[in-house]
Every structure is written in structure tokens, then in C-alpha cells.
Design an enzyme around this catalytic site. Structure first.
Site, short mmCIF file in Angstrom:
data_model
loop_
_atom_site.label_atom_id
_atom_site.label_comp_id
_atom_site.label_asym_id
_atom_site.label_seq_id
_atom_site.Cartn_x
_atom_site.Cartn_y
_atom_site.Cartn_z
CE1 TYR A 132 -2.56 -3.77 0.58
CE2 TYR A 132 -4.16 -1.61 1.14
CZ TYR A 132 -3.86 -3.32 1.24
OH TYR A 132 -4.62 -4.38 0.70
CE LYS A 183 2.42 -18.16 -0.01
NZ LYS A 183 1.84 -19.73 0.04
CG ASP A 216 -1.28 -20.75 2.09
OD1 ASP A 216 -0.44 -20.04 2.70
OD2 ASP A 216 -0.94 -21.31 0.70
CG ASP A 240 -7.69 -4.48 2.99
OD1 ASP A 240 -8.46 -5.45 2.89
OD2 ASP A 240 -7.42 -4.43 0.83
CG ASP A 244 -12.55 -7.88 4.05
OD1 ASP A 244 -12.79 -6.68 4.75
OD2 ASP A 244 -13.47 -7.37 3.16
#
Ligand code: ATP
Length: 353
Positions: A132, A183, A216, A240, A244
């Protein structure tokens, strides 16, 4: 007297902010709410996104920002929204995006067999770096040879302070587990930095269990066994997405609250949802996310008793009060309006006091 800048913004922002402020004012705390009309309407009228010097004023004179939502289909690309919200996150260095995902009622989770005690997640999303940061570019745009590059920024200082904040939060609240989501198996450099720094910070908090997971695998496990997790710390992009998911596991956007925090400095509190143009002006917006963001703000401002009281009132409201249409699929009908839920919540609060 602590000064609070209220920015209701666009769409359902003003509808929920009105109720949020009414609720916070009802505590009679030494807080002064000052309203600012930044948002699409103002931008379209006179081109103002944020006036010069506003950020400096916030920094020097205000204790917090209580923010509704920005975003309006009349503004192409929502330029004004970026200039308001992202600018505040970055320029005020609000490096902690705190997003609790707590199940207030068993009926609110789509997960079979899970109960309130199973879903007590708190996310610490890094809020000022990552993908970002806006670094990148495009080359040969619009041709078959177009190249687009987006650079992920990870600074040691940035990673260390968000990890430290997550461990401190867990320690202060008597929680025992902190999980890093990264990751590191593929993104070797930046995420290698996260792993190393997370391990260092964890060594400073030996009483807390620390675990690092690939994002993941964590996403799957949050569905399978959310009870195994308490505090989750992660970067901007993964945060982010995971938050959610967390919101969907605990009742949706209508009740998801957040803080954009720099400890000891002016910080911003807002519902996770956006301006929801599809339901704006229809009295359908759930005001509970705004109310719960207010509770996070009260805590930040040093009023934990009132914050806890407000959370209890929301819990009671969900359990047996009126509800907006978004909660009807979980709790049953009939649907009530934003105002009705706000009024009931106020009444519930005063009965708890
Ligand atoms: P943004 O990019 O700003 O997040 P968005 O359109 O992707 O905007 P929202 O504005 O949050 O996301 O809306 C997503 C969906 O959730 C919409 O269908 C909206 O009506 C619903 N929604 C969002 N907030 C609420 C709320 N407070 N109460 C009820 N429904 C809501």
C-alpha cells in the site's frame, strides 16, 4: 477536555456517525465532538479533499478522529477518499490497524458448531507499508508488452513495531497466543524479515506462545479451528483479506469495528465497512460497527470502563434487540431501521449504567 474530530464522510457514513456520536456523548465524559464535512459532497462543491494544515491541527490539538466512511460513485476512482483516509493513515503514521473479530452471539457465525468462546480473534494489520506504499509503475501501458510493477515495502522498524504492539496487547489482556501470518516460503526477502523480527520480538515476551504460519494455511485453519487463534499479526495486504474473513465469521461488515492507531498520538476509529452506496439514505445501515469503533476509541482515550459498557450494550442489543436487515438472515426478523437500533442501544446503555 479531549477534542474528537468527527468526519462522517459519504453514503451511510453520516447515518451511522450521527448515532455513534449520540451514544458516546451519553457517557458525559470530557470529550468535545467537532464535525468536519470532508467527503464527496465538499470535494465536488469546492475541490477540497483536506484543507492545508488540517493534518497538523489534528496532530497538535485533537485526541482522536471518529470516522464514518468515504466513497461515492460520483467521484471517478474515489480520488477524494484516498486523499482523506489513506492520507491520514500514512501522514499520522497510524501503523496499527486493530480489528477485533469477536462473536457476540452464536447465531452470527456461518461456521457449524462454533460458539462465542471459539471466535475471539484480534488482528494487528500493519497499516503504513507493504503493497500500500504506492511504489511502482507501469511501462508500455495499453500495449501487448505492458509491464506493471507494485513494490512491497517492509522496513525493520515497521515490522518490529507492529509485532511488538501485538505481543503487548496479548500480554495486557491476559491472552496467551500470537500468530504471525506471512508467505515466507515464497516471498523470501520481505517475509524473511517478518519471520526474523517476529522471533526476536517473541523472545522479549517469553510468557506468550508465538507461532508463524503461511497465510494460505492460516486462512484454511481459521475456518476449521478458529478457537486455536487469539492475536494475529500480519502485513497490510494479508491483513486486509484476513480481516474480511474474520468479519464474515462473526456477523459481517455491519458489526466490524476498527482502530487506526499510533499509541500515544492522535488515532482514527472507523467501521470496517465503506460508504455502502447501495443502501445509503434508506435507513438500512447497521450502526453497531460505528458504535463498536467508538468503544475502541474510548479505550484508546483512557476510558476502558465505558468502552466495556458499550460493548456489553451492543451484545445485549444483538441478543434481543431490534436489528437492521443485514442481521436478519442470522437472527430472524423483522428488520428495524438504523435509527431504531440506535435508539434502543442508547436505552440499553442507560439501563446498564
Ligand atoms: P469500500 O471499497 O469502501 O470498502 P465497498 O462497496 O466494497 O466499499 P461497503 O461499502 O462496505 O464495501 O459495502 C459492501 C456491502 O456491505 C454492501 O452491500 C453494503 O450494503 C453492505 N454494508 C456495508 N456496511 C453496512 C452496514 N453498516 N450495514 C449494513 N450493510 C452494510
Amino acid at each position: 477536555m479531549q477534542r474528537i474530530a468527527v468526519i462522517p464522510g459519504d453514503g451511510i457514513g453520516p447515518e451511522v456517525a450521527r448515532i455513534g456520536v449520540r451514544i458516546l456523548e451519553s457517557f458525559g465524559l470530557p470529550l468535545r465532538f467537532e464535525w468536519f464535512d470532508f467527503g464527496a459532497e465538499r470535494y465536488l462543491r469546492d475541490g477540497t479533499i483536506l484543507p492545508p494544515g488540517f493534518m497538523e491541527t489534528l496532530r497538535k490539538e485533537f485526541a482522536a478522529v471518529y470516522f464514518g466512511a468515504v466513497g461515492d460513485p460520483r467521484v471517478p476512482g474515489n480520488e477524494h477518499a484516498k486523499g482523506i483516509l489513506l492520507a491520514m493513515r500514512f501522514e499520522l503514521d497510524l501503523y496499527i490497524n486493530l480489528r477485533p473479530c469477536l462473536l457476540f452471539d452464536d447465531r452470527l457465525t456461518p461456521l457449524k458448531g462454533k460458539r462465542r468462546a471459539d471466535l475471539r480473534l484480534t488482528f494487528f494489520r500493519e497499516n503504513t507499508e507493504g503493497l500500500y506504499a504506492g511504489i511502482g509503475g507501469v511501462f508500455r501501458q495499453g500495449t501487448a508488452d505492458e509491464i506493471a510493477q507494485e513494490v512491497e515495502i517492509n522496513t525493520r522498524r515497521g515490522v518490529e513495531r507492529i509485532c511488538e504492539a501485538a505481543f503487548q496487547y496479548a500480554g495486557q489482556r491476559g491472552l496467551s497466543r500470537v500468530c504471525l501470518a506471512d508467505k515466507a516460503n515464497v516471498l523470501l526477502f520481505g517475509h524473511g524479515l517478518w519471520r526474523r523480527v517476529f522471533a526476536e520480538v517473541s523472545a522479549r515476551h517469553p510468557a506468550l506462545q508465538a507461532k508463524a504460519m503461511y497465510v494460505d494455511a492460516l486462512a484454511m485453519d481459521l475456518i476449521r479451528q478458529p478457537e486455536a487463534y487469539q492475536v494475529i499479526v500480519t502485513n497490510n495486504l494479508f491483513g486486509d483479506i484476513l480481516t474480511d474473513l474474520g468479519a464474515a465469521l462473526t456477523g459481517g461488515l455491519g458489526i466490524a469495528a476498527s482502530g487506526n492507531i499510533h499509541p500515544g498520538r492522535v488515532s482514527l476509529f472507523e467501521p470496517v465497512h465503506g460508504s455502502a452506496p447501495d443502501i445509503a439514505g434508506k435507513g438500512k445501515a447497521n450502526p453497531l460497527a460505528m458504535a463498536l469503533s467508538g468503544a475502541l476509541m474510548l479505550e484508546h482515550l483512557g476510558h476502558p470502563r465505558e468502552a466495556a459498557l458499550l460493548e456489553s450494550a451492543v451484545e445485549q442489543q444483538i441478543e434481543r434487540g431490534a436489528r437492521t436487515p443485514d442481521l436478519v438472515p442470522f437472527l430472524g426478523g423483522p428488520a428495524a431501521t438504523t435509527e431504531q437500533v440506535g435508539e434502543e442501544l442508547l436505552a440499553c446503555l442507560s439501563s446498564l449504567r
